[in-house]
Design a protein around this motif. Structure first.
Motif, PDB file in Angstrom:
ATOM      1  N   UNK A   1      15.079  -7.253  -7.630  1.00  0.00           N
ATOM      2  CA  UNK A   1      14.578  -7.164  -6.257  1.00  0.00           C
ATOM      3  C   UNK A   1      13.081  -7.437  -6.149  1.00  0.00           C
ATOM      4  N   UNK A   2      12.711  -8.164  -5.100  1.00  0.00           N
ATOM      5  CA  UNK A   2      11.307  -8.282  -4.722  1.00  0.00           C
ATOM      6  C   UNK A   2      10.910  -7.016  -3.974  1.00  0.00           C
ATOM      7  N   UNK A   3       9.657  -6.637  -4.093  1.00  0.00           N
ATOM      8  CA  UNK A   3       9.212  -5.445  -3.384  1.00  0.00           C
ATOM      9  C   UNK A   3       7.700  -5.452  -3.262  1.00  0.00           C
ATOM     10  N   UNK A   4       7.169  -4.467  -2.568  1.00  0.00           N
ATOM     11  CA  UNK A   4       5.726  -4.331  -2.408  1.00  0.00           C
ATOM     12  C   UNK A   4       5.122  -3.679  -3.640  1.00  0.00           C
ATOM     13  N   UNK A   5       3.817  -3.792  -3.768  1.00  0.00           N
ATOM     14  CA  UNK A   5       3.129  -3.144  -4.888  1.00  0.00           C
ATOM     15  C   UNK A   5       3.311  -1.630  -4.833  1.00  0.00           C
ATOM     16  N   UNK A   6       3.455  -1.095  -3.627  1.00  0.00           N
ATOM     17  CA  UNK A   6       3.621   0.340  -3.484  1.00  0.00           C
ATOM     18  C   UNK A   6       4.886   0.830  -4.175  1.00  0.00           C
ATOM     19  N   UNK A   7       5.970   0.028  -4.107  1.00  0.00           N
ATOM     20  CA  UNK A   7       7.258   0.453  -4.655  1.00  0.00           C
ATOM     21  C   UNK A   7       7.524  -0.086  -6.050  1.00  0.00           C
ATOM     22  N   UNK A   8       6.687  -0.989  -6.532  1.00  0.00           N
ATOM     23  CA  UNK A   8       6.907  -1.574  -7.854  1.00  0.00           C
ATOM     24  C   UNK A   8       6.344  -0.642  -8.922  1.00  0.00           C
ATOM     25  N   UNK A   9       6.983   0.497  -9.096  1.00  0.00           N
ATOM     26  CA  UNK A   9       6.492   1.539  -9.981  1.00  0.00           C
ATOM     27  C   UNK A   9       7.653   2.439 -10.374  1.00  0.00           C
ATOM     28  N   UNK A  10       7.473   3.180 -11.477  1.00  0.00           N
ATOM     29  CA  UNK A  10       8.469   4.180 -11.847  1.00  0.00           C
ATOM     30  C   UNK A  10       8.134   5.544 -11.253  1.00  0.00           C
ATOM     31  N   UNK A  11       7.065   5.634 -10.505  1.00  0.00           N
ATOM     32  CA  UNK A  11       6.718   6.881  -9.825  1.00  0.00           C
ATOM     33  C   UNK A  11       7.533   7.034  -8.534  1.00  0.00           C
ATOM     34  N   UNK A  12       7.734   8.277  -8.136  1.00  0.00           N
ATOM     35  CA  UNK A  12       8.408   8.559  -6.874  1.00  0.00           C
ATOM     36  C   UNK A  12       7.359   8.527  -5.774  1.00  0.00           C
ATOM     37  N   UNK A  13       7.546   7.631  -4.823  1.00  0.00           N
ATOM     38  CA  UNK A  13       6.553   7.387  -3.785  1.00  0.00           C
ATOM     39  C   UNK A  13       6.763   8.357  -2.624  1.00  0.00           C
ATOM     40  N   UNK A  14       5.669   8.923  -2.151  1.00  0.00           N
ATOM     41  CA  UNK A  14       5.681   9.863  -1.021  1.00  0.00           C
ATOM     42  C   UNK A  14       4.771   9.328   0.074  1.00  0.00           C
ATOM     43  N   UNK A  15       5.322   9.146   1.273  1.00  0.00           N
ATOM     44  CA  UNK A  15       4.552   8.706   2.434  1.00  0.00           C
ATOM     45  C   UNK A  15       4.326   9.915   3.331  1.00  0.00           C
ATOM     46  N   UNK A  16       3.088  10.182   3.667  1.00  0.00           N
ATOM     47  CA  UNK A  16       2.738  11.341   4.479  1.00  0.00           C
ATOM     48  C   UNK A  16       2.518  10.941   5.927  1.00  0.00           C
ATOM     49  N   UNK A  17       2.829  11.862   6.844  1.00  0.00           N
ATOM     50  CA  UNK A  17       2.513  11.650   8.250  1.00  0.00           C
ATOM     51  C   UNK A  17       3.697  11.344   9.138  1.00  0.00           C
ATOM     52  N   UNK A  18       4.907  11.646   8.690  1.00  0.00           N
ATOM     53  CA  UNK A  18       6.068  11.422   9.546  1.00  0.00           C
ATOM     54  C   UNK A  18       6.407   9.954   9.691  1.00  0.00           C
ATOM     55  N   UNK A  19       7.087   9.620  10.801  1.00  0.00           N
ATOM     56  CA  UNK A  19       7.614   8.269  11.004  1.00  0.00           C
ATOM     57  C   UNK A  19       6.526   7.213  11.088  1.00  0.00           C
ATOM     58  N   UNK A  20       5.342   7.592  11.509  1.00  0.00           N
ATOM     59  CA  UNK A  20       4.248   6.621  11.645  1.00  0.00           C
ATOM     60  C   UNK A  20       3.198   6.780  10.552  1.00  0.00           C
ATOM     61  N   UNK A  21       3.515   7.567   9.522  1.00  0.00           N
ATOM     62  CA  UNK A  21       2.546   7.842   8.474  1.00  0.00           C
ATOM     63  C   UNK A  21       2.204   6.604   7.659  1.00  0.00           C
ATOM     64  N   UNK A  22       0.975   6.554   7.172  1.00  0.00           N
ATOM     65  CA  UNK A  22       0.500   5.426   6.380  1.00  0.00           C
ATOM     66  C   UNK A  22      -0.111   5.872   5.052  1.00  0.00           C
TER      67      UNK A  22
END
Length: 225
Positions: free
Chosen positions: A73-94
């Motif tokens: 799969x192609x993906x963003x740099x944010x997801x191209x990792x073995x770490x579990x990604x956490x986005x803060x701030x609800x539905x509009x969080x950045x």
């Protein structure tokens, strides 16, 4: 540490020969050694989480005498990792962070690729399915974009798990994209503990795998009919 022992041994050999030039350096080394030990200490190793979602059972309908290659799969740099990604701030969080104490067993794109191949194997309707790098001679290639594979924390106490794949089915005889879709699933975790987060990932990923497998098989059968 072996280099340190060799250095100290060299200092004492020099002292026995009457060469005292190294003694000030030895004193300095002994003064900073406790601090060095703290810097070199990596701390506890992160927990490795094994993702084991439910797999599709044997598929209904007759066999489809085709072979499928599943691309990484192609993906963003944010997801191209073995770490579990956490986005803060609800539905509009950045704001993006990562769980410091946990890792997946593989980077997310590799993990998803392997799960897709296993899902097609468990379904059993194709003559063969494998990772694109396996060297098979496929009739179709399944290309994917991993758009979401993260947790999202809003005002609630437990995170929301987000998984989304965009799928493109390519006929390798013509090079044309014969079908395209996007499949996603959001699943709230029962709590913020790692086991609860992993369980929600498995629920979301299991649903995405089942739908992606069914869609791909229908698209291949329709394209060859």
């Amino acid at each position: 540490m072996s280099l340190l022992r060799a250095f100290v041994a060299g200092v004492f050999r020099s002292a026995r020969r009457g060469q005292w030039l190294w003694l000030p350096l030895l004193g300095l080394l002994l003064a900073v050694l406790p601090g060095c030990a703290r810097v070199l200490d990596p701390g506890p190793a992160p927990t490795h989480l094994l993702l084991s979602p439910a797999m599709p059972g044997p598929g209904a309908g007759g066999p489809i005498h085709l072979q499928l290659a599943v691309s990484l799969p192609e993906t963003s740099r944010m997801l191209d990792t073995d770490r579990i990604v956490l986005v803060l701030g609800g539905a509009t969080g950045r704001e993006v962070r990562q769980y410091a104490e946990a890792k997946w067993t593989s980077p997310a794109p590799r993990l998803v690729q392997r799960l897709l191949v296993e899902a097609f194997e468990r379904n059993g309707r194709l003559d063969g399915a494998a990772e694109e790098s396996a060297g098979i001679y496929p009739d179709y290639r399944l290309m994917t974009d991993l758009r979401r594979f993260n947790t999202r924390m809003g005002e609630g106490a437990a995170p929301l798990i987000e998984v989304e794949l965009a799928l493109r089915l390519v006929d390798l005889k013509t090079g044309r994209i014969v079908a395209f879709t996007a499949i996603g699933r959001d699943c709230p975790a029962a709590g913020s503990a790692l086991t609860q987060v992993a369980a929600a990932f498995e629920t979301a990923m299991g649903d995405v795998l089942a739908r992606a497998t069914a869609w791909s098989l229908e698209a291949m059968a329709a394209a060859r009919s």
